[in-house]
Motif scaffolding. Structure first.
Motif: not given
Length: 314
Positions: A86, A88-89, A91
């Motif tokens: 991901d 944005a994170t 992750r």
């Protein structure tokens, strides 16, 4: 968290990447213009092996990194993993078998280029090499061209025969050959996927209307085609930066005076964005596509796999 990250294996990746869909995804990614891929990190681990780290991201929601170990004396010669994250994170969303992802996106990229550069009625295909790329190349070329006959050359005749047997098992008309230059007189497309360090394709043997697809020679000392092949061809690359940093046979053709960087006709982005017509209507041109691999291809392919994997689980 580690237990929640899916590990997507080779068989699943093959199942979720039918070549028409994969070729279309790569075309869309190159046409999009928002995918970012900085130069890949490359470091020799030994006299025969190298580490490659290839990140890529887009304006969308994901980024990815491929970690590759290439060992020219090992079998398989390429081992890798791909981490899709991901954006944005950071992750991890999935960890994919990198070798299978690479083989399939590489074959898809070659055939994507060929849809612009080879004659649409190309029917006879010569494959140089007997490694793990060969089945993916056969599948990819057969998905986009009316391939009727496949010729396969390998340094080891037994390996060439085994590749032919594998192709025939999938109902392709295939034949092992021992003389590359002689075979070039009878084919429409030649695709080389080797770790060669001296030319296998001699430019004098190329005939008008052919398309040459060079996949190996991803290091400056490697080479699959001689300088004459580049001199006689309308040359395209996957990316300018990658080609000028790593494409051994292209760099050697420039160093020998057979070719120069300014003569490169275009890259995959210019073709997919329709800024370059490729072969166009010139049926007699010799076209040549030199690839070293681009990280955006990995990300686009990984997104295809992950999205289809999610659909399967829905």
């Amino acid at each position: 968290m580690t237990d929640s990250v899916p590990l997507i294996d080779a068989a699943t990746i093959e199942r979720l990447t039918p070549m028409p869909a994969l070729i279309a995804a790569l075309r869309a990614a190159f046409a999009d213009g928002t995918y970012q891929s900085p130069p890949r990190y490359a470091k020799d681990l030994s006299k025969t092996s190298s580490l490659l780290v290839m990140p890529s991201w887009s304006e969308g929601a994901r980024l990815g990194v491929k970690i590759v170990n290439v060992d020219r004396v090992a079998r398989p010669s390429v081992r890798s993993s791909y981490v899709l994250m991901d954006r944005a994170t950071a992750r991890p969303l999935a960890i994919l078998d990198g070798a299978t992802l690479t083989r399939r996106r590489t074959a898809a990229a070659s055939v994507l280029a060929a849809t612009f550069l080879a004659r649409p009625d190309s029917r006879r295909l010569l494959l140089i090499g007997t490694g793990a790329m060969i089945p993916a190349l056969i599948e990819a070329y057969a998905s986009a061209f009316p391939i009727e006959k496949i010729f396969i050359w390998g340094r080891d005749p037994e390996n060439a025969s085994a590749a032919v047997t594998q192709a025939r098992a999938k109902d392709f008309q295939a034949e092992a050959i021992t003389d590359i230059s002689a075979a070039l007189a009878n084919v429409d497309i030649v695709s080389a996927a080797t770790l060669a360090t001296s030319p296998l394709i001699m430019g004098e043997a190329l005939r008008p209307g052919m398309h040459v697809d060079l996949i190996g020679a991803f290091r400056p000392e490697m080479c699959e085609a001689d300088g004459v092949a580049f001199a006689r061809s309308r040359v395209f690359v996957d990316t300018y930066a990658g080609a000028m940093d790593e494409a051994g046979d292209l760099l050697q053709a420039i160093a020998s005076g057979h070719f120069n960087e300014e003569a490169i006709a275009g890259d995959l982005a210019s073709l997919c964005q329709e800024r370059n017509a490729g072969r166009g209507a010139d049926r007699d041109a010799i076209t040549l596509f030199k690839s070293v691999g681009a990280a955006l291809e990995d990300l686009a392919a990984a997104e295809v796999v992950f999205e289809r994997w999610q659909e399967d689980r829905a």
